[in-house]
Design an enzyme around this catalytic site. Structure first.
Site, PDB file in Angstrom:
ATOM      1  N   TRP A 160     -12.851 -27.677 -41.698  1.00 11.96           N
ATOM      2  CA  TRP A 160     -11.626 -28.397 -42.006  1.00 11.96           C
ATOM      3  C   TRP A 160     -10.686 -28.279 -40.961  1.00 11.96           C
ATOM      4  O   TRP A 160     -10.841 -27.365 -39.987  1.00 11.96           O
ATOM      5  CB  TRP A 160     -11.071 -27.774 -43.222  1.00 11.96           C
TER       6      TRP A 160
ATOM      7  N   GLU B  85      -1.124 -14.230 -39.258  1.00 16.87           N
ATOM      8  CA  GLU B  85      -2.221 -15.131 -38.734  1.00 16.87           C
ATOM      9  C   GLU B  85      -1.675 -15.718 -37.499  1.00 16.87           C
ATOM     10  O   GLU B  85      -2.584 -15.733 -36.544  1.00 16.87           O
ATOM     11  CB  GLU B  85      -2.378 -16.426 -39.512  1.00 16.87           C
TER      12      GLU B  85
ATOM     13  N   GLU C 183      -9.902 -18.873 -36.705  1.00 17.55           N
ATOM     14  CA  GLU C 183      -8.800 -18.378 -37.070  1.00 17.55           C
ATOM     15  C   GLU C 183      -7.512 -19.000 -36.860  1.00 17.55           C
ATOM     16  O   GLU C 183      -6.419 -19.040 -37.634  1.00 17.55           O
ATOM     17  CB  GLU C 183      -8.599 -17.003 -36.590  1.00 17.55           C
TER      18      GLU C 183
ATOM     19  N   HIS D 106      -5.630 -21.147 -39.142  1.00 17.22           N
ATOM     20  CA  HIS D 106      -5.052 -20.646 -40.330  1.00 17.22           C
ATOM     21  C   HIS D 106      -3.614 -20.514 -40.148  1.00 17.22           C
ATOM     22  O   HIS D 106      -2.790 -21.018 -40.774  1.00 17.22           O
ATOM     23  CB  HIS D 106      -5.275 -18.982 -40.690  1.00 17.22           C
TER      24      HIS D 106
ATOM     25  N   GLU E 230     -10.976  -8.352 -42.552  1.00 11.19           N
ATOM     26  CA  GLU E 230     -11.272  -9.773 -43.038  1.00 11.19           C
ATOM     27  C   GLU E 230     -11.275  -9.565 -44.490  1.00 11.19           C
ATOM     28  O   GLU E 230     -10.739 -10.707 -45.246  1.00 11.19           O
ATOM     29  CB  GLU E 230     -12.728 -10.170 -42.555  1.00 11.19           C
TER      30      GLU E 230
ATOM     31  N   THR F 268      -7.508  -9.877 -45.732  1.00 11.45           N
ATOM     32  CA  THR F 268      -6.921 -11.257 -45.709  1.00 11.45           C
ATOM     33  C   THR F 268      -7.695 -11.988 -46.690  1.00 11.45           C
ATOM     34  O   THR F 268      -6.955 -12.967 -47.258  1.00 11.45           O
ATOM     35  CB  THR F 268      -7.089 -11.670 -44.175  1.00 11.45           C
TER      36      THR F 268
ATOM     37  N   ASP G 121     -12.411 -18.935 -45.398  1.00 11.40           N
ATOM     38  CA  ASP G 121     -12.952 -18.419 -44.008  1.00 11.40           C
ATOM     39  C   ASP G 121     -12.977 -17.077 -43.691  1.00 11.40           C
ATOM     40  O   ASP G 121     -13.934 -16.530 -43.320  1.00 11.40           O
ATOM     41  CB  ASP G 121     -11.890 -19.170 -43.054  1.00 11.40           C
ATOM     42  N   GLU G 122     -11.880 -16.574 -44.528  1.00 12.53           N
ATOM     43  CA  GLU G 122     -11.916 -14.967 -44.270  1.00 12.53           C
ATOM     44  C   GLU G 122     -13.199 -14.457 -44.896  1.00 12.53           C
ATOM     45  O   GLU G 122     -13.722 -13.420 -44.524  1.00 12.53           O
ATOM     46  CB  GLU G 122     -10.677 -14.177 -44.867  1.00 12.53           C
TER      47      GLU G 122
ATOM     48  N   HIS H  55     -16.022 -14.471 -42.444  1.00 11.95           N
ATOM     49  CA  HIS H  55     -15.821 -13.701 -41.375  1.00 11.95           C
ATOM     50  C   HIS H  55     -16.191 -12.321 -41.977  1.00 11.95           C
ATOM     51  O   HIS H  55     -16.521 -11.543 -41.115  1.00 11.95           O
ATOM     52  CB  HIS H  55     -14.398 -13.831 -40.995  1.00 11.95           C
TER      53      HIS H  55
HETATM   54 FE   LIG Z   1      -9.456 -13.191 -40.460  1.00 11.70          FE
HETATM   55 FE   LIG Z   2      -7.095 -15.646 -40.828  1.00 14.83          FE
END
Ligand SMILES: [Fe+2]
Ligand SMILES: [Fe+2]
Length: 430
Positions: free
Chosen positions: A129, A172, A210, A213, A263, A266, A295-296, A299
């Site tokens: 995305w 971020e 990242e 974000h 991670e 977040t 996403d976090e 990760h």
């Molecule tokens: Fe992260």
């Molecule tokens: Fe992030």
């Protein structure tokens, strides 16, 4: 709000500060520093994530030095601290290269493993995305209408929510600092800026993921019209200029434990801002925060897998590193934030996040407990005597943190209200 736990903490720090100075600086320097100590104030640790009293670290007397020293006496000094290009306002004694050099080979030998097991957690750019997917399209005829709708939805959201969302966005946006931090780590750093090693490929691609974000949250906040963008931009500039002090010592064991923890932190925090946005009726903002949270999570999966591998290869070294990080406490990446006005900005932001339930002391303990389970640490075998002590410490720590925080919270009930420059100095309850 200065609780007994905080008072203990201050005493502990005071003691360990003078003690470690004698060890690390020699008698003369210690004497001078102790004289200076009279003019130093120890900031109370308002944010519950940092509320656990430190324990003496057996590895180096230097490491236990005061964790949140801040000068508050001379106006000249205070002025100096506010200048944009001074060193970080809160630093520990810097410990460097604490991993024995021979262990660097271990990370080199894991490159093939990392390629097969870690790089698979990256998403191809074409499948990722992008911020634009969630924002009004400036090239479309409907742009103004979409912006208007976004602003209408944002009107329903309270100031306190924006304080937390802005703090998350600023965190971020300090991404250059985190890429720098990863590239401090011995054995895994990107040696050239375009190194083909798996570790370097991961770090660059992680950073690139990242980067979306902060971009997305920044653009959303700009368009919503509810926040003082200039103050926010200043805070970002101050923060990147200050860096961070995660105490990972160029040591990838400490570094990967730190990133595993962060991670997940977040993931939890963005997940909660998504939940609140939904509660305030803004489903699009909920989708933005939820997408970042996903996403976090990916990760987190990658970093916890690296650490799991380290537990497999070197259980003793890894459990002692984990205990070391937890004794030092996991500091939040944006702990040095400053807006040019509020000397307690991070603590105030954290208090609001705690009160709203976006990121809390309970989350800190929950993450620790999650990682203990994820790495199956209660069943870890092949440990030395010291390793077993470290195991006992980390496995028993989460309930201890919860007990301490419950007591601290019960004592710190008096409410206060502070202005945040990010929302034009409007006041928010802590
Ligand atoms: Fe992260
Ligand atoms: Fe992030």
């Amino acid at each position: 709000m200065r609780s007994l736990a905080n008072v203990n903490l201050i005493i502990n720090q005071l003691f360990s500060f003078s003690f470690s100075l004698v060890f690390s600086c020699g008698a003369k320097a210690a004497e001078m520093a102790l004289m200076k100590l009279n003019s130093l104030s120890f900031q109370s640790q308002l944010h519950p994530s940092f509320g656990l009293p430190p324990t003496a670290n057996p590895r180096s007397p230097k490491i236990v030095m005061a964790s949140t020293l801040r000068s508050s006496t001379s106006p000249k000094e205070a002025e100096k601290l506010k200048k944009p290009f001074t060193p970080p306002r809160e630093v520990h004694v810097q410990v460097t290269h604490s991993m024995p050099p021979q262990k660097i080979e271990l990370f080199k030998s894991l490159e093939g493993w990392a390629e097969e097991n870690i790089l698979i957690h990256l998403k191809p750019v074409e499948k990722c995305w992008q911020p634009q997917d969630f924002l009004p399209d400036p090239a479309s005829d409907g742009f103004y209408e979409q912006v208007k709708e976004l602003r209408e939805r944002a009107k329903e959201i309270p100031d306190e929510y924006f304080v937390v969302l802005v703090g998350d966005m600023i965190t971020e946006e300090a991404l250059p600092t985190y890429q720098t931090m990863l590239n401090t780590l011995d054995g895994v750093r990107d040696e050239t800026g375009a190194s083909p090693t798996s570790w370097a490929v991961w770090t660059r691609a992680w950073t690139a993921e990242e980067n979306r974000h902060g971009d997305l949250l920044n653009k959303y906040l700009y368009l919503c019209g509810r926040v003082d963008m200039r103050q926010i931009e200043k805070t970002i500039q101050y923060l990147i200029g200050s860096g961070m002090d995660p105490r990972t010592e160029n040591n990838p064991y400490l570094g990967f434990i730190y990133t595993s923890f962060q991670e997940r932190a977040t993931f939890i925090s963005h997940g909660n801002t998504a939940r609140h946005a939904k509660g305030h009726g803004d489903l699009k903002l909920a989708q933005i925060c939820g997408t970042i949270a996903a996403d976090e999570k990916r990760h987190e999966t990658a970093y916890t897998k690296v650490t799991e591998k380290l537990f497999e290869i070197d259980p003793d070294g890894t459990i002692m590193s984990f205990a070391d990080m937890m004794r030092k406490k996991i500091s939040m990446p944006a702990h040095l934030m400053y807006d040019g006005k509020d000397d307690n900005l991070f603590e105030n932001f954290s208090s609001v996040a705690q009160r709203l339930g976006v990121y809390t002391a309970k989350d800190y303990a929950d993450i620790l407990e999650f990682l203990v389970g994820r790495w199956n640490l209660e069943k870890l075998t092949g440990l030395s005597g010291e390793g077993r002590k470290a195991q006992d410490y980390v496995c028993g720590l989460a309930p201890r943190i919860r007990r301490l925080e419950e007591r601290a919270a019960a004592r710190a009930k008096q409410a206060s209200t502070v202005p945040f420059s990010w929302i034009f100095d409007r006041k928010v309850d802590l």
